[in-house]
Design an enzyme around this catalytic site. Structure first.
Site, PDB file in Angstrom:
ATOM      1  N   HIS A  46       1.603   4.292  -2.960  1.00  0.00           N
ATOM      2  CA  HIS A  46       1.593   5.741  -2.728  1.00  0.00           C
ATOM      3  C   HIS A  46       2.834   6.387  -3.347  1.00  0.00           C
ATOM      4  CE1 HIS A  46      -1.966   6.497  -0.461  1.00  0.00           C
ATOM      5  NE2 HIS A  46      -1.632   5.794   0.590  1.00  0.00           N
ATOM      6  N   GLU A  59      -6.357   6.934  -1.032  1.00  0.00           N
ATOM      7  CA  GLU A  59      -6.306   5.728  -0.199  1.00  0.00           C
ATOM      8  C   GLU A  59      -6.957   4.539  -0.903  1.00  0.00           C
ATOM      9  OE1 GLU A  59      -4.651   5.136   2.671  1.00  0.00           O
ATOM     10  OE2 GLU A  59      -3.837   7.127   2.200  1.00  0.00           O
ATOM     11  N   HIS A 108       0.838  -1.197   0.000  1.00  0.00           N
ATOM     12  CA  HIS A 108       0.000   0.000   0.000  1.00  0.00           C
ATOM     13  C   HIS A 108       0.878   1.255   0.000  1.00  0.00           C
ATOM     14  CE1 HIS A 108      -3.427   2.575   1.412  1.00  0.00           C
ATOM     15  NE2 HIS A 108      -2.428   3.226   1.990  1.00  0.00           N
ATOM     16  N   GLU A 109       1.879   1.289   0.856  1.00  0.00           N
ATOM     17  CA  GLU A 109       2.743   2.465   0.933  1.00  0.00           C
ATOM     18  C   GLU A 109       3.587   2.628  -0.326  1.00  0.00           C
ATOM     19  OE1 GLU A 109       2.227   4.588   3.124  1.00  0.00           O
ATOM     20  OE2 GLU A 109       0.936   3.344   4.377  1.00  0.00           O
TER      21      GLU A 109
END
Length: 296
Positions: free
Chosen positions: A137, A208, A133-134
């Site tokens: 980003h 997100e 997930h990071e």
């Protein structure tokens, strides 16, 4: 993805427009427009260049020696390769609150930070979901987008709190009338900072969902991220995460309460909504497998 990018660009443009309009209301003529443009340019450049240093310092993140966590380094390197980005620097936050964040102006100047709490709480598969997930980003440059949005929103709040005080005692209109313009004061004190905050939150919520979907694609295990989010939501509110609240959009889980009016100012979509979307992605991933098994 294109739709999210266009939405984010439009929201950032609206934020910058609010800052320019605030400058105009403060000064009362075209000089205010130029001042607003200058502030917007300065804050954007500052956040672009110093965003990683500011975020890491705010959460007291320290470089994590590779010999201390070789498995974590291996996971980040493997997931970075899948994401198609260079392996970022890895930092540790010596805090028992389970959380993580990414920062940096681009994939070549990025860092991923994890807390001690998240390393102790999650299983290896769940931790991979969080790391993916990071990394998404970073790949999507959300870290830069959030930094610019947060800095512009902060500049608007600064104008509202500090410069409006001077508007009460210095000319703010074309005819040099002393005293404050009520509409200008209302805009600078209340409307502009509130609007900026809501726009910043809209940007964060959009990114997100995209990062969750990207993580599911990289790991091919969306349910692992779903269970990780469920654990983080449950434990995270019990152990506070210290740091600048303005940087809370960077964290994988919003540390603020989700009850009452505070739910309007959540920097993330509800964890329940994120988990539901991940479950839907899991069903889609399982469907081709079921079809192939039936055919055989």
């Amino acid at each position: 993805m294109i739709g999210n990018s266009l939405k984010t660009a439009a929201l950032l443009g609206l934020l910058s427009g609010l800052l320019v309009l605030a400058g105009y209301y403060l000064v009362g003529d075209e000089r205010g427009l130029y001042a607003g443009l200058a502030i917007a340019a300065f804050t954007s450049f500052s956040s672009w260049f110093y965003s990683d240093k500011a975020a890491l310092a705010a959460f007291q993140a320290q470089p994590l020696p590779q010999e201390e966590a070789p498995d974590l380094y291996e996971r980040v390197a493997r997931l970075s390769d899948r994401a198609g980005i260079p392996t970022p620097n890895i930092y540790i936050v010596r805090n028992e609150s389970p959380n993580a964040f990414a920062t940096g102006r681009d994939p070549n100047h990025a860092a991923v930070a994890v807390t001690q709490g998240i390393l102790d709480l999650l299983s290896p598969e769940e931790l991979e979901g969080v790391l993916a997930h990071e990394l998404v980003h970073v790949r999507n440059r959300d870290t830069l987008t959030q930094a610019v949005a947060g800095t512009i929103a902060g500049a608007l709040t600064f104008l509202g709190r500090i410069l409006t005080f001077g508007a009460l005692y210095f000319p703010v209109s074309r005819n040099d009338r002393r005293g404050g313009n009520p509409l200008a004061i209302l805009f600078l004190v209340i409307l502009a900072p509130l609007s900026a905050t809501l726009i910043q939150l809209a940007i964060s919520r959009t990114r997100e969902f995209a990062a969750d979907a990207g993580a599911a694609e990289i790991t091919e295990h969306p349910l692992a991220l779903a269970t990780a989010l469920e654990k983080l939501e449950r434990v995270g509110h019990q152990i506070p995460m210290n740091g600048n609240p303005a940087l809370s959009p960077l964290l994988i889980i919003n540390p603020l309460s989700k009850e009452g009016l505070q739910s309007l100012f959540r920097t993330h979509p509800s964890t329940e909504a994120r988990i539901e979307r991940l479950k839907q992605l899991a069903e889609k991933l399982q469907t081709p497998a079921l079809v192939s098994q039936t055919a055989s």
